[in-house]
Design an enzyme around this catalytic site. Structure first.
Site, PDB file in Angstrom:
ATOM      1  N   ARG A   4      61.537  34.105 -60.076  1.00 34.76           N
ATOM      2  CA  ARG A   4      61.214  32.910 -58.714  1.00 34.76           C
ATOM      3  C   ARG A   4      62.549  32.899 -57.959  1.00 34.76           C
ATOM      4  O   ARG A   4      62.243  32.870 -56.621  1.00 34.76           O
ATOM      5  CB  ARG A   4      60.542  31.921 -59.283  1.00 34.76           C
ATOM      6  CG  ARG A   4      59.361  31.984 -60.144  1.00 34.76           C
ATOM      7  CD  ARG A   4      58.045  31.813 -59.388  1.00 34.76           C
ATOM      8  NE  ARG A   4      56.936  32.520 -59.956  1.00 34.76           N
ATOM      9  CZ  ARG A   4      55.982  31.986 -60.733  1.00 34.76           C
ATOM     10  NH1 ARG A   4      56.122  30.411 -60.796  1.00 34.76           N
ATOM     11  NH2 ARG A   4      55.131  32.347 -61.328  1.00 34.76           N
TER      12      ARG A   4
ATOM     13  N   GLU B 291      44.226  27.924 -72.862  1.00 37.43           N
ATOM     14  CA  GLU B 291      44.339  28.863 -71.713  1.00 37.43           C
ATOM     15  C   GLU B 291      44.048  30.360 -72.252  1.00 37.43           C
ATOM     16  O   GLU B 291      45.103  30.798 -72.566  1.00 37.43           O
ATOM     17  CB  GLU B 291      45.711  28.723 -70.925  1.00 37.43           C
ATOM     18  CG  GLU B 291      45.746  29.818 -69.796  1.00 37.43           C
ATOM     19  CD  GLU B 291      47.203  29.533 -69.079  1.00 37.43           C
ATOM     20  OE1 GLU B 291      47.313  30.211 -68.052  1.00 37.43           O
ATOM     21  OE2 GLU B 291      48.156  28.953 -69.506  1.00 37.43           O
TER      22      GLU B 291
ATOM     23  N   LYS C 194      41.683  26.119 -69.340  1.00 31.79           N
ATOM     24  CA  LYS C 194      42.352  26.765 -68.207  1.00 31.79           C
ATOM     25  C   LYS C 194      41.977  28.135 -68.235  1.00 31.79           C
ATOM     26  O   LYS C 194      42.945  28.924 -68.951  1.00 31.79           O
ATOM     27  CB  LYS C 194      43.934  26.431 -68.487  1.00 31.79           C
ATOM     28  CG  LYS C 194      44.556  26.952 -67.432  1.00 31.79           C
ATOM     29  CD  LYS C 194      46.261  26.541 -67.288  1.00 31.79           C
ATOM     30  CE  LYS C 194      46.871  27.180 -66.027  1.00 31.79           C
ATOM     31  NZ  LYS C 194      48.373  26.733 -65.946  1.00 31.79           N
TER      32      LYS C 194
ATOM     33  N   SER D 234      45.868  30.013 -61.438  1.00 26.70           N
ATOM     34  CA  SER D 234      45.956  30.824 -60.010  1.00 26.70           C
ATOM     35  C   SER D 234      46.071  32.311 -60.330  1.00 26.70           C
ATOM     36  O   SER D 234      45.806  33.107 -59.511  1.00 26.70           O
ATOM     37  CB  SER D 234      47.035  30.491 -59.103  1.00 26.70           C
ATOM     38  OG  SER D 234      48.074  30.211 -59.605  1.00 26.70           O
ATOM     39  N   GLY D 235      46.772  32.756 -61.460  1.00 29.23           N
ATOM     40  CA  GLY D 235      47.025  34.236 -61.826  1.00 29.23           C
ATOM     41  C   GLY D 235      46.907  35.298 -60.985  1.00 29.23           C
ATOM     42  O   GLY D 235      46.164  35.962 -60.988  1.00 29.23           O
ATOM     43  N   GLY D 236      48.136  35.316 -59.983  1.00 35.63           N
ATOM     44  CA  GLY D 236      48.307  36.672 -59.231  1.00 35.63           C
ATOM     45  C   GLY D 236      47.668  36.312 -57.882  1.00 35.63           C
ATOM     46  O   GLY D 236      47.633  37.384 -56.865  1.00 35.63           O
TER      47      GLY D 236
ATOM     48  N   ARG E 211      52.474  29.180 -59.550  1.00 30.56           N
ATOM     49  CA  ARG E 211      53.024  29.839 -58.295  1.00 30.56           C
ATOM     50  C   ARG E 211      52.274  29.412 -56.959  1.00 30.56           C
ATOM     51  O   ARG E 211      52.757  29.270 -55.948  1.00 30.56           O
ATOM     52  CB  ARG E 211      52.899  31.378 -58.295  1.00 30.56           C
ATOM     53  CG  ARG E 211      53.893  32.148 -57.686  1.00 30.56           C
ATOM     54  CD  ARG E 211      54.081  33.493 -57.864  1.00 30.56           C
ATOM     55  NE  ARG E 211      52.430  34.159 -57.783  1.00 30.56           N
ATOM     56  CZ  ARG E 211      51.646  34.461 -56.761  1.00 30.56           C
ATOM     57  NH1 ARG E 211      52.418  34.328 -55.475  1.00 30.56           N
ATOM     58  NH2 ARG E 211      50.630  34.914 -56.748  1.00 30.56           N
TER      59      ARG E 211
END
Length: 340
Positions: free
Chosen positions: A33, A177, A219, A261-263, A292
């Site tokens: 990041r 998750e 999650k 949010s995964g991608g 992210r």
């Protein structure tokens, strides 16, 4: 801690209009990041960036809790306050990621299982002393030819249940998750099929391990077509299929579902969360636990410059506010350009 306090934490994390900030990136992920904005990842720089996030005034209006990484829960602000204390005093619930990442599942090519159960009981006690009130463990499942296999699903569901039982033993609320990745060319229907199978296996194992569902959160991934699928789906279809899968597989005793949010881009994650929340009431709160998708605009605005600190914090508040609106199904694309 009592059942009541764990239940209370779970409910508080999905309070109306609020969601979770996932700031639990591992050191290698954080390095990626930071390098994306031209910065080297050092401990002081990671600390500085996370202090910026956690000291954003007004964040608790939209964010209920923050998931920390092992390094971060041990860090302090410039003026010497432990991050967990800073969050608590700002009305944010500190949480901790406790898994040790994925490792190849022996004899099952291209499949992984999450590590970190060894010594977890002792680590949980330490994290509770450091101020954590909830925890998170991520399982990763890939869709492909003959994947995920029943063995991979079972191994990951079993690890999630053991983790959740250990968390509750020490009084921490577990966030469970199981992420079905969007990598691949599978259709949205295939994702729905796999996600249903995975969630059913997870809740079967949670029941076997006597995990109290009222003191947990789920999650999951949204039900999405693979990123390389030629036939993409619109937000409404994604929302309908996601809700349908959850209704088939997630017990009503679970107080809330906090999507990863995964991608997805910042805007995609928000518009889809909004579309899902237009299908209420459901048995659970439908919220977010974004990493992210909350932080990308913050990193861009900050760029490692102290002079940009207030602009970066404004970007975080703006993004969090948009996701708060999405929780009520009242997000509009034009809100993207209007700073709160």
């Amino acid at each position: 801690m009592t059942h009541q306090s764990m239940d209370h934490t779970a409910a508080a994390l999905v309070a109306p209009g609020k969601g979770i900030l996932a700031a639990d990136e591992s050191t290698p992920t954080m390095a990626k990041r930071l390098s994306a904005i031209g910065l080297e990842s050092t401990e002081p720089r990671r600390r500085e960036y996370r202090e910026l996030l956690f000291t954003t005034v007004g964040l608790s209006e939209y964010v209920s809790g923050v998931i920390l990484f092992d390094e971060t829960i041990r860090q302090r602000t410039t003026d010497g306050r432990p991050f967990a204390d800073v969050l608590s005093s700002a009305g944010l619930i500190p949480g901790i990621k406790v898994d040790a990442g994925t490792k190849p599942l022996a004899a099952f090519p291209d499949e992984v299982v999450t590590d970190g159960l060894d010594g977890l009981r002792d680590r949980f006690e330490e994290y509770a002393e450091l101020g954590a009130r909830f925890a998170k463990w991520r399982a990763v499942l890939r869709i492909g030819e003959g994947r995920p296999t029943p063995t991979c699903i079972e191994a990951n569901a079993h690890a999630l249940a053991r983790y959740a039982a250990l968390a509750q033993e020490v009084g921490l609320t577990p966030v469970v998750e199981p992420e079905v990745l969007m990598d691949g060319s599978h259709t949205v229907e295939r994702c729905a099929e796999v996600t249903t199978e995975v969630l059913r296996a997870v809740y079967d194992q949670l029941a076997r391990h006597r995990v109290r569902l009222e003191a947990t959160l789920l999650k999951p991934n949204m039900v999405l077509p693979g990123s390389d699928c030629p036939e993409q789906a619109d937000d409404e279809r994604i929302a309908l299929m996601t809700v349908e899968v959850l209704r088939r597989a997630v017990p009503a005793a679970v107080p809330g579902i906090v999507f990863l949010s995964g991608g997805q881009s910042d805007e995609q994650a928000t518009t889809r969360l909004d579309a899902i929340n237009r299908h209420v009431p459901q048995p659970w709160e439908l919220s977010f636990s974004f990493g992210r998708a909350l932080q990308a605009p913050v990193l861009r605005a900050w760029a490692g410059e102290e002079a940009n600190r207030s602009a970066a914090q404004a970007a975080l508040l703006h993004r969090a506010g948009l996701n708060s609106a999405a929780r009520y199904g009242s997000y509009r694309p034009e809100m993207e350009t209007v700073r709160a």
